[in-house]
Write a protein that holds these residues in place. Structure first.
Motif, PDB file in Angstrom:
ATOM      1  N   LEU A  95      32.199 -17.086  29.379  1.00 30.72           N
ATOM      2  CA  LEU A  95      31.519 -17.573  29.207  1.00 30.72           C
ATOM      3  C   LEU A  95      30.957 -18.743  28.272  1.00 30.72           C
ATOM      4  O   LEU A  95      30.641 -20.360  28.508  1.00 30.72           O
ATOM      5  N   ALA A  96      31.079 -17.870  27.198  1.00 29.79           N
ATOM      6  CA  ALA A  96      30.936 -19.162  25.650  1.00 29.79           C
ATOM      7  C   ALA A  96      32.364 -19.874  25.418  1.00 29.79           C
ATOM      8  O   ALA A  96      32.346 -21.736  24.981  1.00 29.79           O
ATOM      9  N   ASP A 144      43.713 -13.332  32.710  1.00 27.29           N
ATOM     10  CA  ASP A 144      44.892 -12.575  32.119  1.00 27.29           C
ATOM     11  C   ASP A 144      45.337 -12.586  30.157  1.00 27.29           C
ATOM     12  O   ASP A 144      45.678 -11.750  29.970  1.00 27.29           O
ATOM     13  N   ALA A 145      45.235 -14.345  29.949  1.00 31.26           N
ATOM     14  CA  ALA A 145      45.372 -14.040  28.778  1.00 31.26           C
ATOM     15  C   ALA A 145      44.220 -13.261  27.659  1.00 31.26           C
ATOM     16  O   ALA A 145      44.977 -12.706  26.643  1.00 31.26           O
ATOM     17  N   LEU A 146      42.910 -13.032  28.619  1.00 33.63           N
ATOM     18  CA  LEU A 146      42.195 -12.555  27.214  1.00 33.63           C
ATOM     19  C   LEU A 146      42.989 -11.164  26.744  1.00 33.63           C
ATOM     20  O   LEU A 146      42.508 -11.001  26.231  1.00 33.63           O
ATOM     21  N   THR A 158      35.156 -16.006  18.119  1.00 37.64           N
ATOM     22  CA  THR A 158      36.095 -17.277  17.541  1.00 37.64           C
ATOM     23  C   THR A 158      37.432 -17.324  17.853  1.00 37.64           C
ATOM     24  O   THR A 158      38.398 -18.341  18.070  1.00 37.64           O
ATOM     25  N   VAL A 159      38.144 -16.037  16.627  1.00 38.98           N
ATOM     26  CA  VAL A 159      39.414 -15.122  16.868  1.00 38.98           C
ATOM     27  C   VAL A 159      39.828 -15.224  18.057  1.00 38.98           C
ATOM     28  O   VAL A 159      41.511 -16.026  18.745  1.00 38.98           O
ATOM     29  N   VAL A 160      39.516 -14.588  19.082  1.00 37.64           N
ATOM     30  CA  VAL A 160      39.963 -14.486  20.458  1.00 37.64           C
ATOM     31  C   VAL A 160      39.804 -15.282  21.453  1.00 37.64           C
ATOM     32  O   VAL A 160      40.955 -15.796  22.164  1.00 37.64           O
ATOM     33  N   ALA A 161      38.796 -16.418  21.435  1.00 33.68           N
ATOM     34  CA  ALA A 161      39.354 -17.929  22.404  1.00 33.68           C
ATOM     35  C   ALA A 161      39.443 -18.168  21.711  1.00 33.68           C
ATOM     36  O   ALA A 161      41.039 -19.048  22.391  1.00 33.68           O
ATOM     37  N   GLN A 162      40.484 -18.415  20.347  1.00 32.65           N
ATOM     38  CA  GLN A 162      41.004 -19.467  19.982  1.00 32.65           C
ATOM     39  C   GLN A 162      42.687 -18.844  20.178  1.00 32.65           C
ATOM     40  O   GLN A 162      43.764 -18.841  20.946  1.00 32.65           O
ATOM     41  N   GLU A 171      36.573 -23.075  15.717  1.00 33.97           N
ATOM     42  CA  GLU A 171      34.944 -22.217  14.653  1.00 33.97           C
ATOM     43  C   GLU A 171      33.481 -22.872  16.429  1.00 33.97           C
ATOM     44  O   GLU A 171      32.876 -21.905  16.076  1.00 33.97           O
ATOM     45  N   ALA A 172      33.763 -23.460  17.305  1.00 34.14           N
ATOM     46  CA  ALA A 172      33.058 -23.448  17.801  1.00 34.14           C
ATOM     47  C   ALA A 172      32.896 -23.274  19.030  1.00 34.14           C
ATOM     48  O   ALA A 172      32.158 -23.333  19.534  1.00 34.14           O
TER      49      ALA A 172
END
Length: 294
Positions: A95-96, A144-146, A158-162, A171-172
């Protein structure tokens, strides 16, 4: 003719209290009251018209609100996490990410060839444009990627989403973590009664086929038909509240007019009362969610 003595008007020569001056004053006060009443109704209509339909999620004393289109997409993202057996943190991250990438809108444009809720790029192997523009497909691809990211359940968002998104501005994502947590908590059923939508009246009858299709695709659940209702049986109380919140979020698409879970009911309305769940005299069965279609 009025006379004065020493510049003072005699009392008996004053105009009577019931005379024209008091009549005029009464007319003016009546007009002011009418104008005020009209302004109240007009202002209320203006506020409702300007604000328009809106949805609100509240968890742990904090609230976020989005329009119904955005909340419908948020509900899809959260439901699919539950369907896959993922914890609420997975939905929070997704969601973020979607808030940052598209503001929870399924857009057909973006940086270079990016499209959809997560701004996934066909050139990077996420799928075709048509596939990515399917919210269910793009959400599943995100998860699937997460789950392939090491320590995704404990590492910072930040690290995971990137690692999933390969964004130019990693960082957003952290800016929207709180919003993601609130949405995930309410839409996953961890914060009962925390989700509501203020909506216009539906245009025509509810789309039963759409409700059934979405329940299957996003929850892998089926509903039993009744007299103007559909009833969904959930595997747990938490799941029941998730389905209830999801049903409210999907009401803008499906035409659902009310949702009952436990002894609470949400009723579709443009009034702010539609942000809350009222006690009902006709409670749903244990772990059942009743969707009202008329």
């Amino acid at each position: 003719m009025r006379s004065t003595r020493g510049g003072i008007t005699l009392a008996e020569e004053q105009p009577p209290r019931g005379g024209p001056r008091w009549i005029a004053r009464g007319i003016i006060l009546s007009l002011v009251a009418l104008v005020g009443l009209g302004a109240w109704f007009g202002g209320r209509s203006l506020v409702l018209g300007v604000l328009g339909p809106r949805c609100q999620a509240t968890a742990a004393g904090n609230s976020v609100d989005f329009d119904p289109e955005q909340m419908s997409n948020a509900a899809t993202i959260t439901a699919i996490a539950l369907k896959r057996g993922l914890p609420a943190r997975a939905a929070t991250i997704a969601l973020a990410t979607a808030i940052q990438e598209s503001k929870l809108r399924n857009i057909r444009y973006g940086d270079r060839d990016s499209v959809g809720l997560f701004q996934q790029r066909p050139s990077q192997g996420w799928g075709t444009v048509e596939e990515i523009l399917d919210p269910e497909y793009s959400t599943n691809k995100f998860y699937d990627a997460l789950v392939k990211v090491d320590d995704w359940e404990s590492a910072t968002i930040t690290v995971v989403a990137q690692k999933v998104q390969r964004s130019a501005y990693p960082e957003a994502y952290a800016d929207h973590e709180q919003e993601g947590r609130i949405l995930a908590s309410t839409l996953a059923g961890h914060s009962p009664r925390g989700f509501g939508c203020r909506l216009d009246d539906p245009q025509g009858e509810a789309d039963v086929a759409m409700v059934e299709r979405l329940l299957t695709n996003e929850y892998d659940l089926k509903a039993a038909g009744g007299d103007g209702t559909l009833t969904v049986t959930a595997p747990s109380d938490q799941f029941a509240w998730s389905i209830a919140a999801w049903s409210v979020a999907k009401a803008v698409d499906t035409g659902i007019t009310g949702v009952t879970v436990s002894d609470r009911r949400w009723t579709r309305s443009r009034d702010s009362d539609a942000w809350t769940w009222q006690t009902t005299d006709s409670p749903a069965g244990t772990r059942q969610v009743v969707l009202h279609l008329t």
